[in-house]
Structures are given as structure tokens and as C-alpha cells.
Design a protein around this motif. Sequence first.
Motif, PDB file in Angstrom:
ATOM      1  N   ILE A   1      54.766  15.921  76.518  1.00 57.23           N
ATOM      2  CA  ILE A   1      53.919  15.147  75.612  1.00 57.23           C
ATOM      3  C   ILE A   1      54.444  13.718  75.475  1.00 57.23           C
ATOM      4  N   ALA A   2      53.651  12.742  75.877  1.00 60.28           N
ATOM      5  CA  ALA A   2      54.023  11.345  75.683  1.00 60.28           C
ATOM      6  C   ALA A   2      53.973  10.996  74.203  1.00 60.28           C
ATOM      7  N   ALA A   3      52.938  11.468  73.505  1.00 64.81           N
ATOM      8  CA  ALA A   3      52.812  11.247  72.066  1.00 64.81           C
ATOM      9  C   ALA A   3      51.620  12.025  71.543  1.00 64.81           C
ATOM     10  N   VAL A   4      51.686  12.338  70.257  1.00 69.51           N
ATOM     11  CA  VAL A   4      50.545  12.892  69.532  1.00 69.51           C
ATOM     12  C   VAL A   4      50.058  11.803  68.589  1.00 69.51           C
ATOM     13  N   VAL A   5      48.768  11.501  68.650  1.00 69.31           N
ATOM     14  CA  VAL A   5      48.210  10.440  67.820  1.00 69.31           C
ATOM     15  C   VAL A   5      47.685  11.044  66.522  1.00 69.31           C
ATOM     16  N   LEU A   6      48.271  10.630  65.402  1.00 70.51           N
ATOM     17  CA  LEU A   6      47.800  11.063  64.089  1.00 70.51           C
ATOM     18  C   LEU A   6      46.699  10.136  63.613  1.00 70.51           C
ATOM     19  N   ASN A   7      45.644  10.707  63.063  1.00 71.98           N
ATOM     20  CA  ASN A   7      44.521   9.895  62.605  1.00 71.98           C
ATOM     21  C   ASN A   7      43.827  10.633  61.469  1.00 71.98           C
ATOM     22  N   LEU A   8      44.134  10.254  60.246  1.00 73.41           N
ATOM     23  CA  LEU A   8      43.549  10.926  59.098  1.00 73.41           C
ATOM     24  C   LEU A   8      42.164  10.389  58.764  1.00 73.41           C
ATOM     25  N   ALA A   9      42.019   9.083  58.712  1.00 75.63           N
ATOM     26  CA  ALA A   9      40.741   8.468  58.338  1.00 75.63           C
ATOM     27  C   ALA A   9      40.622   7.103  58.997  1.00 75.63           C
ATOM     28  N   ASP A  10      40.611   7.085  60.333  1.00 79.08           N
ATOM     29  CA  ASP A  10      40.700   5.833  61.088  1.00 79.08           C
ATOM     30  C   ASP A  10      41.902   5.028  60.621  1.00 79.08           C
ATOM     31  N   GLY A  11      42.933   5.730  60.232  1.00 78.07           N
ATOM     32  CA  GLY A  11      44.147   5.158  59.687  1.00 78.07           C
ATOM     33  C   GLY A  11      44.840   6.225  58.861  1.00 78.07           C
ATOM     34  N   PRO A  12      45.800   5.838  58.018  1.00 75.92           N
ATOM     35  CA  PRO A  12      46.564   6.827  57.255  1.00 75.92           C
ATOM     36  C   PRO A  12      45.854   7.354  56.012  1.00 75.92           C
ATOM     37  N   GLY A  13      44.711   6.752  55.660  1.00 70.45           N
ATOM     38  CA  GLY A  13      44.012   7.168  54.447  1.00 70.45           C
ATOM     39  C   GLY A  13      44.523   6.426  53.224  1.00 70.45           C
ATOM     40  N   ASP A  14      43.694   6.402  52.185  1.00 75.38           N
ATOM     41  CA  ASP A  14      44.052   5.651  50.980  1.00 75.38           C
ATOM     42  C   ASP A  14      45.082   6.370  50.123  1.00 75.38           C
ATOM     43  N   THR A  15      45.039   7.697  50.136  1.00 73.59           N
ATOM     44  CA  THR A  15      45.951   8.482  49.308  1.00 73.59           C
ATOM     45  C   THR A  15      46.625   9.552  50.159  1.00 73.59           C
ATOM     46  N   PRO A  16      47.815   9.998  49.755  1.00 67.81           N
ATOM     47  CA  PRO A  16      48.491  11.049  50.516  1.00 67.81           C
ATOM     48  C   PRO A  16      47.673  12.330  50.574  1.00 67.81           C
ATOM     49  N   ASP A  17      47.723  13.000  51.706  1.00 72.33           N
ATOM     50  CA  ASP A  17      47.054  14.274  51.920  1.00 72.33           C
ATOM     51  C   ASP A  17      48.151  15.275  52.268  1.00 72.33           C
ATOM     52  N   HIS A  18      48.462  16.164  51.344  1.00 66.55           N
ATOM     53  CA  HIS A  18      49.626  17.024  51.516  1.00 66.55           C
ATOM     54  C   HIS A  18      49.454  18.025  52.659  1.00 66.55           C
ATOM     55  N   VAL A  19      48.225  18.491  52.880  1.00 64.73           N
ATOM     56  CA  VAL A  19      47.988  19.412  53.993  1.00 64.73           C
ATOM     57  C   VAL A  19      48.261  18.705  55.321  1.00 64.73           C
ATOM     58  N   PHE A  20      47.760  17.498  55.439  1.00 63.69           N
ATOM     59  CA  PHE A  20      47.971  16.708  56.649  1.00 63.69           C
ATOM     60  C   PHE A  20      49.452  16.387  56.829  1.00 63.69           C
ATOM     61  N   THR A  21      50.108  16.026  55.732  1.00 62.17           N
ATOM     62  CA  THR A  21      51.527  15.669  55.784  1.00 62.17           C
ATOM     63  C   THR A  21      52.374  16.845  56.252  1.00 62.17           C
ATOM     64  N   GLU A  22      52.102  18.029  55.720  1.00 61.59           N
ATOM     65  CA  GLU A  22      52.873  19.210  56.108  1.00 61.59           C
ATOM     66  C   GLU A  22      52.648  19.574  57.570  1.00 61.59           C
ATOM     67  N   ALA A  23      51.394  19.452  58.028  1.00 62.93           N
ATOM     68  CA  ALA A  23      51.099  19.771  59.429  1.00 62.93           C
ATOM     69  C   ALA A  23      51.764  18.765  60.368  1.00 62.93           C
ATOM     70  N   ALA A  24      51.758  17.490  59.978  1.00 59.47           N
ATOM     71  CA  ALA A  24      52.405  16.465  60.795  1.00 59.47           C
ATOM     72  C   ALA A  24      53.914  16.697  60.857  1.00 59.47           C
ATOM     73  N   GLU A  25      54.485  17.143  59.744  1.00 64.19           N
ATOM     74  CA  GLU A  25      55.921  17.428  59.718  1.00 64.19           C
ATOM     75  C   GLU A  25      56.265  18.569  60.664  1.00 64.19           C
ATOM     76  N   GLU A  26      55.392  19.550  60.794  1.00 66.46           N
ATOM     77  CA  GLU A  26      55.630  20.645  61.729  1.00 66.46           C
ATOM     78  C   GLU A  26      55.661  20.128  63.173  1.00 66.46           C
ATOM     79  N   LEU A  27      54.794  19.190  63.475  1.00 65.10           N
ATOM     80  CA  LEU A  27      54.800  18.597  64.815  1.00 65.10           C
ATOM     81  C   LEU A  27      56.097  17.832  65.047  1.00 65.10           C
TER      82      LEU A  27
END
Length: 230
Positions: A36-62
Motif C-alpha cells: 500500500i502506497a497510502a490510504v486516502v482518508l476523506n470524511l467530507a471532502d476534507g476532515p469535516g467541521d467536527t470530530p467523528d469518533h467512529v471515523f477516528t477509531e477506524a482510521a486509528e485501526e488502519l
Amino acid sequence: MTGTTPDGRLLVPLYVHPAVDPAAWRAVAAADPSRIAAVVLNLADGPGDTPDHVFTEAAEELRAAGLPLVGYTDTDYGRRPHAAVVADILTYRQRHGITGVYLDQVACHPGALAHYRRLATAARAAGCGTVVFGHGKHPDPGYAEVGLADLLVTFEGTWQAYREMTLPLWTARHAPSRFCHLVYDVPADHASDVTALIAARRAGVGCAVPGSGENPWSTLPHGLTAAELT
């Protein structure tokens, strides 16, 4: 693994929320990090206005699985203010510990080179070791100069369009590792054809997905399904 380029490097635009398709995120987490060269994270055409804990936890697993993470941000072909793009990068760094950034909708004309040079410099100063420019087509050769992007996405489109693409001669002056081709609407029985063509066109990084429509990148790359990884 099918659907990757011969050196095994795959860029994964993971543009589906983990709450919507948790199996896709699990499949990516199970991939061999060396492929894997990289995994591109994209919550809302960017990081989003507010933290999303489900997304954060899944990204941490990666990240815990050893996969390089880059954060997606839209530059609107040079029209989006420098400060807004940098704010996205800093937010990704704070929330997800990204090691790189995927700047999308990057201009192709030489007049915007100074703007993107500043963005690349700012990204590296923010801790991004990898800078990706998402042109979607071949830009002015100046964008391949040292000090700008590490990886240029010089094609993003359908399988049919990719077959018709003409490769500019200037690309031969650079290593294949500098180029990435992203191909969507690829039938399963053509996955190996895409792999061969990406290699023939000297792109060291690639991705082929079956998806189509508004967000084809909500589907996993060929060869990266949960069934094939078990």
C-alpha cells in the motif's frame, strides 16, 4: 493481489464512512502494508467541521496496522485559499496522525505553480512526509519538479477513457514512482488489463475499482475484498 501495479503499490481512496461499510475498512486494515502506497482518508471532502469518533477509531485501526494515511483536501484548482487548505492539513494531523496529504483538484497550468509550491512547503512543515497532487490528468511538466509533490495523480477516470489516454513524452524523464493512475468503472474481468496498462504507462502506483457514478471510490479496489484476503 490483483489490480495493483507490478511493484505492488496501491493507492486506496477510501471514500466511504466506516459506519456505512465497515467491511471495506476491515479489508483495507488486513492488507499487507508493503503493498500500500497510502490510504486516502476523506470524511467530507476534507476532515469535516467536527470530530467523528467512529471515523477516528477506524482510521486509528488502519494506522495501527502500519498503513500510511494521507488526508484528502480540495484545492479547487488553485481557487481555495492557502490558509483553508493548510487548516485542513493541521486538522487531519491532530485528529488522525496523517503522514501525508492528498491535495485534490490541483491546477495543471504553469501559472499556479507558485501557489502549489507554497502548499507543498506548508504541508511538509506541518509534518507531512508525503505530498500527493491530484491533477486527474497530465499537468504542465513543471509540477514534476523536485520540491513539489512526491506523487502526481496524472489520470483519474473511467476504464474506457484510460484506454484512450495518450501519455506525454515528458513523463519518461521521471521515475514511475512519481506517477499514479486511478481508474474506475472497471469490470472484474478487466482488472488484469488495467494492471498491465498501468505498468506499460510507467505509473508506479495505481488503483482500479469497479465503482462508477458520483463516488466510484466508495468501492474497494479489485483484489482488496474481504473474501480475497481471507
